[in-house]
Design a protein around this motif. Structure first.
Motif, PDB file in Angstrom:
ATOM      1  N   VAL A 247     -51.685  -9.404  -3.008  1.00  0.00           N
ATOM      2  CA  VAL A 247     -51.493  -9.961  -4.348  1.00  0.00           C
ATOM      3  C   VAL A 247     -50.051 -10.421  -4.480  1.00  0.00           C
ATOM      4  O   VAL A 247     -49.113  -9.634  -4.290  1.00  0.00           O
ATOM      5  N   VAL A 248     -49.872 -11.697  -4.777  1.00  0.00           N
ATOM      6  CA  VAL A 248     -48.542 -12.274  -4.975  1.00  0.00           C
ATOM      7  C   VAL A 248     -48.239 -12.283  -6.469  1.00  0.00           C
ATOM      8  O   VAL A 248     -49.046 -12.762  -7.277  1.00  0.00           O
ATOM      9  N   GLY A 249     -47.110 -11.716  -6.848  1.00  0.00           N
ATOM     10  CA  GLY A 249     -46.693 -11.721  -8.241  1.00  0.00           C
ATOM     11  C   GLY A 249     -45.829 -12.936  -8.531  1.00  0.00           C
ATOM     12  O   GLY A 249     -44.895 -13.242  -7.779  1.00  0.00           O
ATOM     13  N   PHE A 250     -46.135 -13.631  -9.622  1.00  0.00           N
ATOM     14  CA  PHE A 250     -45.358 -14.816 -10.018  1.00  0.00           C
ATOM     15  C   PHE A 250     -44.756 -14.529 -11.396  1.00  0.00           C
ATOM     16  O   PHE A 250     -45.466 -14.487 -12.397  1.00  0.00           O
ATOM     17  N   LYS A 251     -43.450 -14.327 -11.407  1.00  0.00           N
ATOM     18  CA  LYS A 251     -42.764 -13.976 -12.646  1.00  0.00           C
ATOM     19  C   LYS A 251     -42.336 -15.237 -13.397  1.00  0.00           C
ATOM     20  O   LYS A 251     -41.655 -16.101 -12.836  1.00  0.00           O
ATOM     21  N   LEU A 252     -42.760 -15.325 -14.646  1.00  0.00           N
ATOM     22  CA  LEU A 252     -42.392 -16.448 -15.503  1.00  0.00           C
ATOM     23  C   LEU A 252     -41.410 -15.970 -16.560  1.00  0.00           C
ATOM     24  O   LEU A 252     -41.656 -14.965 -17.242  1.00  0.00           O
ATOM     25  N   THR A 253     -40.307 -16.674 -16.688  1.00  0.00           N
ATOM     26  CA  THR A 253     -39.316 -16.359 -17.716  1.00  0.00           C
ATOM     27  C   THR A 253     -39.024 -17.615 -18.511  1.00  0.00           C
ATOM     28  O   THR A 253     -39.411 -18.726 -18.125  1.00  0.00           O
ATOM     29  N   GLY A 254     -38.322 -17.444 -19.628  1.00  0.00           N
ATOM     30  CA  GLY A 254     -37.921 -18.589 -20.438  1.00  0.00           C
ATOM     31  C   GLY A 254     -39.092 -19.289 -21.093  1.00  0.00           C
ATOM     32  O   GLY A 254     -40.181 -18.745 -21.241  1.00  0.00           O
ATOM     33  N   ARG A 255     -38.858 -20.541 -21.505  1.00  0.00           N
ATOM     34  CA  ARG A 255     -39.909 -21.337 -22.123  1.00  0.00           C
ATOM     35  C   ARG A 255     -39.716 -22.798 -21.755  1.00  0.00           C
ATOM     36  O   ARG A 255     -38.627 -23.217 -21.359  1.00  0.00           O
ATOM     37  N   LEU A 256     -40.778 -23.574 -21.885  1.00  0.00           N
ATOM     38  CA  LEU A 256     -40.722 -24.986 -21.501  1.00  0.00           C
ATOM     39  C   LEU A 256     -39.743 -25.745 -22.398  1.00  0.00           C
ATOM     40  O   LEU A 256     -39.749 -25.572 -23.620  1.00  0.00           O
ATOM     41  N   PRO A 257     -38.937 -26.616 -21.814  1.00  0.00           N
ATOM     42  CA  PRO A 257     -37.982 -27.392 -22.623  1.00  0.00           C
ATOM     43  C   PRO A 257     -38.655 -28.569 -23.316  1.00  0.00           C
ATOM     44  O   PRO A 257     -39.797 -28.924 -23.024  1.00  0.00           O
ATOM     45  N   GLU A 258     -37.945 -29.163 -24.235  1.00  0.00           N
ATOM     46  CA  GLU A 258     -38.428 -30.339 -24.954  1.00  0.00           C
ATOM     47  C   GLU A 258     -38.808 -31.442 -23.966  1.00  0.00           C
ATOM     48  O   GLU A 258     -38.102 -31.686 -22.990  1.00  0.00           O
ATOM     49  N   GLY A 259     -39.932 -32.091 -24.246  1.00  0.00           N
ATOM     50  CA  GLY A 259     -40.347 -33.224 -23.416  1.00  0.00           C
ATOM     51  C   GLY A 259     -41.149 -32.872 -22.196  1.00  0.00           C
ATOM     52  O   GLY A 259     -41.504 -33.752 -21.417  1.00  0.00           O
ATOM     53  N   THR A 260     -41.439 -31.571 -21.995  1.00  0.00           N
ATOM     54  CA  THR A 260     -42.260 -31.174 -20.843  1.00  0.00           C
ATOM     55  C   THR A 260     -43.597 -30.616 -21.332  1.00  0.00           C
ATOM     56  O   THR A 260     -43.751 -30.270 -22.494  1.00  0.00           O
ATOM     57  N   THR A 261     -44.547 -30.524 -20.410  1.00  0.00           N
ATOM     58  CA  THR A 261     -45.897 -30.105 -20.756  1.00  0.00           C
ATOM     59  C   THR A 261     -46.395 -29.038 -19.786  1.00  0.00           C
ATOM     60  O   THR A 261     -45.780 -28.779 -18.743  1.00  0.00           O
ATOM     61  N   ALA A 262     -47.544 -28.469 -20.123  1.00  0.00           N
ATOM     62  CA  ALA A 262     -48.180 -27.505 -19.226  1.00  0.00           C
ATOM     63  C   ALA A 262     -48.521 -28.153 -17.887  1.00  0.00           C
ATOM     64  O   ALA A 262     -48.543 -27.472 -16.854  1.00  0.00           O
ATOM     65  N   THR A 263     -48.799 -29.449 -17.884  1.00  0.00           N
ATOM     66  CA  THR A 263     -49.089 -30.151 -16.631  1.00  0.00           C
ATOM     67  C   THR A 263     -47.870 -30.143 -15.722  1.00  0.00           C
ATOM     68  O   THR A 263     -47.982 -29.899 -14.508  1.00  0.00           O
ATOM     69  N   ASP A 264     -46.702 -30.408 -16.295  1.00  0.00           N
ATOM     70  CA  ASP A 264     -45.465 -30.354 -15.506  1.00  0.00           C
ATOM     71  C   ASP A 264     -45.259 -28.950 -14.937  1.00  0.00           C
ATOM     72  O   ASP A 264     -44.836 -28.781 -13.792  1.00  0.00           O
ATOM     73  N   LEU A 265     -45.582 -27.950 -15.756  1.00  0.00           N
ATOM     74  CA  LEU A 265     -45.438 -26.570 -15.306  1.00  0.00           C
ATOM     75  C   LEU A 265     -46.380 -26.257 -14.154  1.00  0.00           C
ATOM     76  O   LEU A 265     -45.964 -25.694 -13.136  1.00  0.00           O
ATOM     77  N   VAL A 266     -47.640 -26.629 -14.285  1.00  0.00           N
ATOM     78  CA  VAL A 266     -48.597 -26.263 -13.233  1.00  0.00           C
ATOM     79  C   VAL A 266     -48.316 -27.022 -11.937  1.00  0.00           C
ATOM     80  O   VAL A 266     -48.512 -26.473 -10.846  1.00  0.00           O
ATOM     81  N   LEU A 267     -47.845 -28.244 -12.029  1.00  0.00           N
ATOM     82  CA  LEU A 267     -47.503 -28.964 -10.799  1.00  0.00           C
ATOM     83  C   LEU A 267     -46.313 -28.310 -10.103  1.00  0.00           C
ATOM     84  O   LEU A 267     -46.237 -28.269  -8.866  1.00  0.00           O
ATOM     85  N   THR A 268     -45.380 -27.764 -10.889  1.00  0.00           N
ATOM     86  CA  THR A 268     -44.242 -27.042 -10.320  1.00  0.00           C
ATOM     87  C   THR A 268     -44.709 -25.744  -9.662  1.00  0.00           C
ATOM     88  O   THR A 268     -44.311 -25.413  -8.535  1.00  0.00           O
ATOM     89  N   VAL A 269     -45.560 -25.003 -10.365  1.00  0.00           N
ATOM     90  CA  VAL A 269     -46.100 -23.749  -9.827  1.00  0.00           C
ATOM     91  C   VAL A 269     -46.887 -24.018  -8.545  1.00  0.00           C
ATOM     92  O   VAL A 269     -46.769 -23.280  -7.553  1.00  0.00           O
ATOM     93  N   THR A 270     -47.696 -25.073  -8.562  1.00  0.00           N
ATOM     94  CA  THR A 270     -48.504 -25.410  -7.391  1.00  0.00           C
ATOM     95  C   THR A 270     -47.630 -25.687  -6.179  1.00  0.00           C
ATOM     96  O   THR A 270     -47.889 -25.198  -5.069  1.00  0.00           O
TER      97      THR A 270
END
Length: 922
Positions: A247-270
């Motif tokens: 099991v790989v743990g993925f720690k998320l901190t902070g919050r998305l900045p202005e002008g970004t979306t969940a899509t940008d986040l998931v592409l980064t995570v991927t």
């Protein structure tokens, strides 16, 4: 039901009393405090299914309870999901197999009623609608009419199944995409079921016949995609054999900045997880950032687990989970059960929850996420928005290397640059141009022209932030007089009826329609390759100069040949960016610095001028998305409309097969089957059917899209009176093995390295009489080899079988006569599917492949030393035409004793069938 550790306990909630397998009671014997959330779900599953060691024994429970995060997986356990979800492309062959098993079990002395789902099994029809009509108000209605006309035979078959099988329900067409419907309505999070007179509560877990089943991980439900074969076994009460995962743990901190979306986040995570390497592993998200991550964003990240390669990508149950359950119209009784059960079991997450131990960890500060796309042909290839134009130019060189100029633009030598190097940016200005007339306008198509802009796929359509963000962007663009370019095929596939309602309520659906984004259907559409035909003018313009045009879609897959056969560059993007690229009309632009268009007064308009703020999006969500939308749209989810209910369907326990059908056919898997079990024999004198490179996907192996009229499948259909206009798609014909075996390896973009860089599903056939190989379609060659009595093997590189959990990629391989696939590495589901269909998966030693071993596909092969499945390695000997030999060792990827047993039976379905028939005989 055994209880070696005395974990049975009672839970009182909603005035009811539930029995449950208590993890805290087990925790009195083992330290479970640092066990990951997902491992606790596995542990509960074992506790509840302990049967004295027949399937689950005390030692299996101890192995998970004492899980070592750093240990390599080597301990087999049995996992039994609580339910199964199916979509219609993969669901139809599942129901076909179940119908065939009813016939087969009768021949073996059983009864048809023995073949019946034992757990809730729900099929959502979402893969069949195609974007035939777009950009007009009646697109939804016309596409629906075409869908029902094309698929009435399949739908009639599914209606029979709905009547004939217990525990099997069908969500009719025009409702939504399977994973979105699962998230918004079907998921229970905590199940309740009466077993032996006791009312039990336990975690909702799910197998799905689509790899993006993992979307449900976003709400704390453990589930993943499996092949249809595994799903059928689960439906029939057979546990799934698996190794205790890392099991790989993925720690998320902070919050998305202005002008970004969940899509940008998931592409980064991927991109991050692909780089780490998580194939076959669980991924679990944790950290302070979860408090800033709405459930829809979690679902987006979980959805793309197949793209980052993990078995699952799970989030824990917490207050946000309950908020979503309430928002989506779940009952207060169900919400109370979820909360009480999760807290009683130590499955509840809050700020005081102990940190788990993981096999490895990654960390991302979400404040660092930047607007991104992925492409042009793999979802893990993230590209920053400002770099898309240069990424396209860098990718263009190989794609135009063999292009022959048609008298316009520069010569190919100039495009290549000196010495045949990839073209530099300054050369691209002289590229070919196709002048077309479309929508009463003169237009020019170039390399990079966006010809498809599709808001599609549950990955994003389930997320109000990106959907309303797209609508607000459209409103802002509309006010300034911006229009989509006339050559862009625009489409909106909302994912569920709820989305349409909140877009209407927010007043932005009209703005999307003004830019051409009319609702085209409630299904996967472009994401699965059901993008429909391009306008004739656009197709002719592409062909005239062999242009490399682009699509931009809010999907999760952009593999070669998947989106549209005429579109070679495909980029994944958030819905707002899909709209933006429709306005720009090209990917050969930097949207961060160059104007996206001009307003009514001719003034430059930039993307930043029309991009909505996070606050505006949040306020719109709060004002428009509420429980009443979910309640009214899911009030009678299995009923369907008049078109569905008027489809003719037969009655009876056994299906009455129509021998003339080109959609539904009794498959040959059980022909001549007896109760005798076979052996795992060595392979002798095999020929190579395909010699492939890296990243061969299930789309390459078993395409879901168009059937070419001159292909083996196309010829087969025409011989039976089916005209090309009525071919439908490979995906829609998965209930007919004659069509599907002819479509195996028939993707127009697949490259058999026997022919270098040439594309297309061909191979070399070597007759028994010797001589040079004859170039044939792969199906035609396979049938000749079958007539010769010659077994076949396939060679491949890394990540073989990546993509959707497509059982036909394994079924077709089996029916072609392939006995073994030898690759550098396999995608998890496809390896399992091959085993389930009796095709042996083998892996090269590290650093070796067909090229390093000097193999060219002309050799004959022996695979020896299998020892009836007992050996973990085998020796492969290649014999060339001159008699010289080359031997090398491969790993045999029968990973568990249960898989060896399946293989001896000839496959998983044969194993299940014999077990059921034996019970009847006893």
């Amino acid at each position: 039901m055994a209880d070696s550790f005395a974990t049975r306990a009672r839970l009182d909630v909603n005035g009811k009393s539930y029995t449950y397998a208590s993890l805290p009671k087990l925790g009195e014997r083992f330290d479970l405090g640092k066990l990951p959330y997902s491992m606790k779900i596995l542990l509960e599953n074992l506790l509840r299914h302990e049967d004295g060691g027949i399937t689950v024994g005390k030692e299996h429970i101890e192995a998970v309870a004492q899980w070592n995060p750093k240990a390599e997986p080597d301990t087999e356990i049995a996992f039994m999901p609580a339910r199964v979800v199916l979509q219609d492309f993969t669901g139809v062959p599942c129901v076909v197999d179940l119908a065939a098993m009813r016939d087969a079990v009768t021949k073996l002395g059983g009864k048809p009623s023995q073949i019946n789902p034992l757990i809730p099994s729900e099929l959502v029809i979402d893969h069949s609608v195609q974007v035939d009509v777009f950009g007009r108000p009646d697109a939804l209605d016309l596409n629906g009419k075409i869908e029902f006309e094309r698929n009435k035979e399949r739908y009639g078959f599914l209606r029979w199944g709905q009547k004939a099988f217990e525990n099997f329900k069908v969500v009719p067409p025009n409702t939504g995409i399977v994973h979105q419907v699962n998230l918004e309505n079907l998921a229970r999070v905590v199940m309740e079921r009466t077993v032996d007179g006791e009312n039990w509560a336990f975690p909702d877990t799910v197998f799905g016949t689509d790899s993006h089943t993992t979307m449900i991980n976003g709400i704390g439900v453990l589930g993943w995609g499996v092949g249809g074969i595994e799903a059928e076994a689960a439906m029939l009460g057979q546990p799934s054999s698996m190794l205790i995962p890392q099991v790989v743990g993925f720690k998320l901190t902070g919050r998305l900045p202005e002008g970004t979306t969940a899509t940008d986040l998931v592409l980064t995570v991927t991109q991050m997880l692909r780089k780490l390497g998580v194939v076959g592993k669980f991924v679990e998200f944790y950290g302070d950032g979860l408090q800033h991550l709405p459930l829809a964003d979690r679902a987006t990240i979980a959805n793309m687990a197949p793209e980052y390669g993990a078995t699952c990508g799970i989030f824990p149950i917490d207050a946000e989970s309950l908020t979503y359950l309430r928002l989506s119209g779940r009952s207060e009784e169900q919400i109370a059960l979820v909360e009480a059960y999760a807290k009683a079991q130590g499955l509840w997450h809050d700020a005081n929850s102990p940190h788990a131990e993981y096999s490895a960890t990654l960390e991302l500060d979400m404040a660092d996420v930047r607007p991104s796309l992925a492409g042009p042909k793999r979802p893990q290839d993230r590209v920053l928005l400002e770099d898309v134009h240069s990424n396209f130019k860098d990718s263009l060189g190989p794609l135009i290397a063999n292009r022959k100029p048609k008298g316009v633009g520069c010569a190919i030598e100039e495009l290549k640059g000196e010495g045949g190097a990839q073209p530099q940016a300054e050369h691209l200005a002289a590229e070919p141009v196709s002048k077309i007339r479309i929508q009463d306008q003169d237009a020019e198509l170039r390399d990079g022209s966006v010809v498809i802009a599709a808001i599609t796929s549950c990955t994003n359509t389930s997320n109000p932030a990106v959907m309303l963000g797209a609508g607000l962007l459209a409103r802002n663009a509309n006010k300034l007089g911006l229009k989509a370019k006339p050559w862009v095929k625009t489409s909106l596939g909302p994912g569920s009826l709820v989305v349409t309602d909140y877009l209407k309520k927010a007043g932005v659906l009209n703005d999307l329609e003004a830019l051409g984004f009319y609702v085209v259907g409630y299904g996967c559409t472009t994401c699965i390759g059901n993008s429909g035909p391009l306008p004739d003018e656009v197709s002719k313009g592409i062909a005239e100069n062999e242009l490399v045009v682009a699509s931009v879609l809010s999907g999760n897959r952009n593999f070669e040949g998947r989106v549209h056969p005429e579109v070679k560059a495909n980029y994944l993007a958030s819905p707002p960016l899909v709209v933006a690229y429709a306005l720009a009309g090209t990917v050969n632009i930097d949207l961060t610095t160059q104007p996206i268009g001009h307003d009514k007064n001719g003034k430059d308009v930039f993307l930043r001028d029309i991009w909505p703020s996070n606050k505006e999006i949040g306020d719109t969500i709060a004002a428009t998305v509420g429980p009443e939308l979910f309640a009214q749209n899911y009030a009678d989810v299995f009923k369907g409309d008049s078109r569905w209910n008027n489809i003719a369907s037969p009655d009876g326990e056994s299906y009455q097969w129509d021998g003339s059908s080109t959609y539904i056919k009794n498959p040959p898997y059980f022909d001549g089957m007896t109760m005798s079990v076979g052996n795992i024999d060595d392979i002798h004198g095999a020929r190579v059917l395909g010699l492939f490179g890296d990243s061969i996907t299930t789309d390459h192996i078993s395409p879901a899209g168009n059937i070419k009229k001159d292909s083996p499948a196309g010829r087969f259909l025409q011989e039976r009176g089916v005209q090309p206009a009525d071919f439908n798609s490979y995906g829609s014909r998965r209930g007919n093995d004659d069509v599907m075996v002819r479509g195996t390896f028939a993707n127009i973009r697949i490259k058999n390295l026997m022919f270098g860089d040439e594309e297309g599903g061909n191979t070399l056939y070597f007759s028994k009489n010797g001589g040079a190989g004859e170039k044939l379609a792969i199906y035609d060659a396979a049938m000749k080899y079958k007539a010769d009595g010659v077994p076949l093997v396939v060679f491949a590189g890394k990540e073989y079988g990546t993509g959707s959990s497509r059982d036909w990629a394994a079924k077709g391989t089996n029916l072609l006569g392939v006995k073994a696939v030898i690759a550098e590495s396999f995608e998890r589901i496809h390896r399992s599917n091959l085993v389930g269909m009796g095709v042996l998966p083998c892996q090269f030693k590290d650093g070796e492949n067909a090229q390093t071993l000097g193999l060219d596909g002309s050799e004959t092969f022996d695979v020896a030393g299998l020892k009836d499945g007992a050996s973990k390695t085998a020796t492969v000997t290649a014999t060339k035409a001159d008699g010289s030999k080359k031997s090398f060792e491969v790993k045999v990827l029968l990973l568990t004793p249960k898989e060896v047993e399946y293989f001896r039976h000839g496959g998983l379905l044969q194993y299940v069938l014999r077990q059921l028939a034996a019970k009847k005989a006893a």
